[in-house]
Design a protein around this motif. Structure first.
Motif, PDB file in Angstrom:
ATOM      1  N   SER A  84       0.826  -1.208   0.000  1.00 35.67           N
ATOM      2  CA  SER A  84       0.000   0.000   0.000  1.00 35.67           C
ATOM      3  C   SER A  84       0.861   1.259   0.000  1.00 35.67           C
ATOM      4  N   SER A  85       2.008   1.196   0.665  1.00 38.20           N
ATOM      5  CA  SER A  85       2.892   2.361   0.687  1.00 38.20           C
ATOM      6  C   SER A  85       3.546   2.596  -0.669  1.00 38.20           C
ATOM      7  N   HIS A  86       3.962   1.510  -1.320  1.00 38.14           N
ATOM      8  CA  HIS A  86       4.761   1.632  -2.528  1.00 38.14           C
ATOM      9  C   HIS A  86       3.940   1.588  -3.811  1.00 38.14           C
ATOM     10  N   THR A  87       2.656   1.260  -3.702  1.00 42.19           N
ATOM     11  CA  THR A  87       1.819   1.268  -4.902  1.00 42.19           C
ATOM     12  C   THR A  87       0.592   2.170  -4.727  1.00 42.19           C
ATOM     13  N   ALA A  88      -0.317   1.846  -3.809  1.00 41.02           N
ATOM     14  CA  ALA A  88      -1.544   2.634  -3.657  1.00 41.02           C
ATOM     15  C   ALA A  88      -1.235   4.086  -3.309  1.00 41.02           C
ATOM     16  N   GLY A  89      -0.346   4.295  -2.346  1.00 41.90           N
ATOM     17  CA  GLY A  89       0.013   5.658  -1.970  1.00 41.90           C
ATOM     18  C   GLY A  89       0.647   6.416  -3.127  1.00 41.90           C
ATOM     19  N   VAL A  90       1.460   5.717  -3.893  1.00 41.16           N
ATOM     20  CA  VAL A  90       2.137   6.338  -5.033  1.00 41.16           C
ATOM     21  C   VAL A  90       1.123   6.749  -6.096  1.00 41.16           C
ATOM     22  N   VAL A  91       0.156   5.877  -6.384  1.00 44.54           N
ATOM     23  CA  VAL A  91      -0.898   6.217  -7.351  1.00 44.54           C
ATOM     24  C   VAL A  91      -1.644   7.469  -6.897  1.00 44.54           C
ATOM     25  N   ARG A  92      -1.931   7.560  -5.605  1.00 45.79           N
ATOM     26  CA  ARG A  92      -2.698   8.695  -5.102  1.00 45.79           C
ATOM     27  C   ARG A  92      -1.897  10.001  -5.151  1.00 45.79           C
ATOM     28  N   ILE A  93      -0.600   9.930  -4.925  1.00 39.48           N
ATOM     29  CA  ILE A  93       0.231  11.125  -5.083  1.00 39.48           C
ATOM     30  C   ILE A  93       0.153  11.621  -6.527  1.00 39.48           C
ATOM     31  N   ALA A  94       0.272  10.691  -7.470  1.00 34.72           N
ATOM     32  CA  ALA A  94       0.166  11.060  -8.883  1.00 34.72           C
ATOM     33  C   ALA A  94      -1.221  11.601  -9.209  1.00 34.72           C
TER      34      ALA A  94
ATOM     35  N   ASN B 171      15.021   8.322  -0.645  1.00 35.94           N
ATOM     36  CA  ASN B 171      15.224   7.449   0.507  1.00 35.94           C
ATOM     37  C   ASN B 171      14.783   6.022   0.234  1.00 35.94           C
ATOM     38  N   SER B 172      13.835   5.483   1.011  1.00 35.88           N
ATOM     39  CA  SER B 172      13.392   4.100   0.829  1.00 35.88           C
ATOM     40  C   SER B 172      12.881   3.856  -0.584  1.00 35.88           C
ATOM     41  N   PHE B 173      12.130   4.813  -1.110  1.00 36.58           N
ATOM     42  CA  PHE B 173      11.631   4.671  -2.476  1.00 36.58           C
ATOM     43  C   PHE B 173      12.772   4.571  -3.486  1.00 36.58           C
ATOM     44  N   ALA B 174      13.835   5.314  -3.241  1.00 33.18           N
ATOM     45  CA  ALA B 174      14.964   5.303  -4.178  1.00 33.18           C
ATOM     46  C   ALA B 174      15.582   3.920  -4.285  1.00 33.18           C
ATOM     47  N   ARG B 175      15.529   3.165  -3.202  1.00 31.30           N
ATOM     48  CA  ARG B 175      16.153   1.841  -3.178  1.00 31.30           C
ATOM     49  C   ARG B 175      15.218   0.726  -3.637  1.00 31.30           C
ATOM     50  N   THR B 176      13.915   0.969  -3.582  1.00 34.35           N
ATOM     51  CA  THR B 176      12.977  -0.140  -3.810  1.00 34.35           C
ATOM     52  C   THR B 176      11.953   0.102  -4.911  1.00 34.35           C
ATOM     53  N   TYR B 177      11.983   1.264  -5.563  1.00 35.98           N
ATOM     54  CA  TYR B 177      10.852   1.606  -6.442  1.00 35.98           C
ATOM     55  C   TYR B 177      10.674   0.644  -7.604  1.00 35.98           C
ATOM     56  N   GLU B 178      11.766   0.050  -8.103  1.00 37.12           N
ATOM     57  CA  GLU B 178      11.628  -0.907  -9.208  1.00 37.12           C
ATOM     58  C   GLU B 178      11.075  -2.237  -8.720  1.00 37.12           C
ATOM     59  N   GLY B 179      11.637  -2.762  -7.641  1.00 37.43           N
ATOM     60  CA  GLY B 179      11.207  -4.064  -7.138  1.00 37.43           C
ATOM     61  C   GLY B 179       9.798  -4.068  -6.595  1.00 37.43           C
TER      62      GLY B 179
ATOM     63  N   ALA C  65       0.107   6.564 -24.966  1.00 32.73           N
ATOM     64  CA  ALA C  65      -0.479   7.876 -24.680  1.00 32.73           C
ATOM     65  C   ALA C  65       0.470   9.023 -25.011  1.00 32.73           C
ATOM     66  N   GLY C  66       1.726   8.709 -25.321  1.00 34.21           N
ATOM     67  CA  GLY C  66       2.696   9.753 -25.633  1.00 34.21           C
ATOM     68  C   GLY C  66       3.263  10.443 -24.412  1.00 34.21           C
ATOM     69  N   LEU C  67       3.164   9.792 -23.242  1.00 33.47           N
ATOM     70  CA  LEU C  67       3.718  10.348 -22.012  1.00 33.47           C
ATOM     71  C   LEU C  67       5.206  10.057 -21.946  1.00 33.47           C
ATOM     72  N   GLN C  68       6.015  11.090 -21.887  1.00 30.12           N
ATOM     73  CA  GLN C  68       7.462  10.939 -21.765  1.00 30.12           C
ATOM     74  C   GLN C  68       7.857  11.121 -20.303  1.00 30.12           C
ATOM     75  N   TYR C  69       8.628  10.194 -19.773  1.00 30.91           N
ATOM     76  CA  TYR C  69       8.965  10.234 -18.344  1.00 30.91           C
ATOM     77  C   TYR C  69      10.431   9.895 -18.112  1.00 30.91           C
ATOM     78  N   THR C  70      10.944  10.432 -17.023  1.00 34.23           N
ATOM     79  CA  THR C  70      12.312  10.174 -16.579  1.00 34.23           C
ATOM     80  C   THR C  70      12.285   9.876 -15.087  1.00 34.23           C
ATOM     81  N   PHE C  71      13.000   8.844 -14.667  1.00 37.55           N
ATOM     82  CA  PHE C  71      13.111   8.502 -13.254  1.00 37.55           C
ATOM     83  C   PHE C  71      14.474   8.933 -12.723  1.00 37.55           C
ATOM     84  N   GLN C  72      14.465   9.510 -11.526  1.00 40.94           N
ATOM     85  CA  GLN C  72      15.676   9.848 -10.798  1.00 40.94           C
ATOM     86  C   GLN C  72      15.552   9.309  -9.379  1.00 40.94           C
ATOM     87  N   SER C  73      16.667   9.120  -8.698  1.00 37.47           N
ATOM     88  CA  SER C  73      16.611   8.635  -7.317  1.00 37.47           C
ATOM     89  C   SER C  73      17.659   9.333  -6.470  1.00 37.47           C
ATOM     90  N   VAL C  74      17.272   9.632  -5.223  1.00 36.59           N
ATOM     91  CA  VAL C  74      18.166  10.228  -4.235  1.00 36.59           C
ATOM     92  C   VAL C  74      18.040   9.372  -2.976  1.00 36.59           C
TER      93      VAL C  74
END
Length: 226
Positions: free
Chosen positions: A20-30, A50-58, A89-98
């Motif tokens: 829920s933290s890494h998927t549902a919460g993320v969808v709601r932020i977007a 932080n935690s998201f930077a280390r785990t967002y792909e997995g 949809a033609g959405l261009q995106y870039t991922f960064q991590s700190v």
């Protein structure tokens, strides 16, 4: 006889997993971010901290954020193939991590959105607090503190005497109760941004009235995000 409760009685959001933290919460932020932008973006830069930077792909946070930016709900199965849908949809995106931002919540995301069709852009920083609960903590450099679980009104207005009381009065005449309200400004007599959470919906005529005031420059209304 009273019924016994247990940890297994906890109810979380209906969602595409695993977390829920890494998927549902993320969808709601977007979801909150695209409502602030006022449209679906054409370009986005996503920064995971932080935690998201280390785990967002997995944990699938990358797919969840793209799904939310495409307007999908937390339980939309299309999230699993969000990258393919973004391409369509033609959405261009870039991922960064700190990975080490000590002043930020462990699950923090910054979204820099742009819609080339309208010329609008916005920067939103949000936190995923667990159980699908979020906090939007900054919008375009203005400190914020709202959850998007209530109806939210965002106003850009001149910093003038009596403006806060006047806006509160307009909302009260709509029989709408203010739950939280925060106001920040860049400087005295400069532009101020109001973030107002309300228990009930505002009438369209009230929003239109606020838009017609010369000293209010932008009105953004976000009905509660399920």
């Amino acid at each position: 006889m009273a019924e016994k409760s247990s940890i297994f009685d906890m109810i979380g959001p209906v969602m595409i997993g695993p977390s829920s933290s890494h998927t549902a919460g993320v969808v709601r932020i977007a979801s909150a971010a695209i409502r602030i932008l006022g449209s679906l973006p054409t370009h986005v830069t996503v920064t995971f901290y932080n935690s998201f930077a280390r785990t967002y792909e997995g944990h699938g946070s990358d797919r969840a954020i793209i799904g939310g930016l495409l307007g999908y709900a937390t339980d939309d199965v299309r999230i699993r193939d969000a990258f393919d849908h973004a391409k369509e949809a033609g959405l261009q995106y870039t991922f960064q991590s700190v990975g080490n931002a000590s002043t930020m919540h462990p699950n923090t995301i910054k979204l820099q959105l742009r819609d080339e069709r309208t010329g609008h852009q916005v920067e939103v920083i949000g936190q995923s607090r667990g159980g699908g609960v979020i906090r939007i903590v900054e919008v375009d450099g203005f400190p914020a503190d709202f959850s998007a679980a209530l109806h939210t009104l965002i106003l850009d207005a001149d910093d003038r005497t009596g403006s806060i009381a006047f806006i509160a009065s307009v909302i009260a005449h709509d029989e709408c109760n203010i739950a939280t309200m925060s106001v920040s400004r860049k400087g005295r007599n400069d532009r101020a941004r109001h973030f107002i959470e309300m228990d009930s919906d505002l009438k369209p005529i009230t929003l239109e009235y606020l838009r017609q005031l010369r000293w209010i420059h932008r009105v953004i209304y976000i009905p509660n995000i399920a």
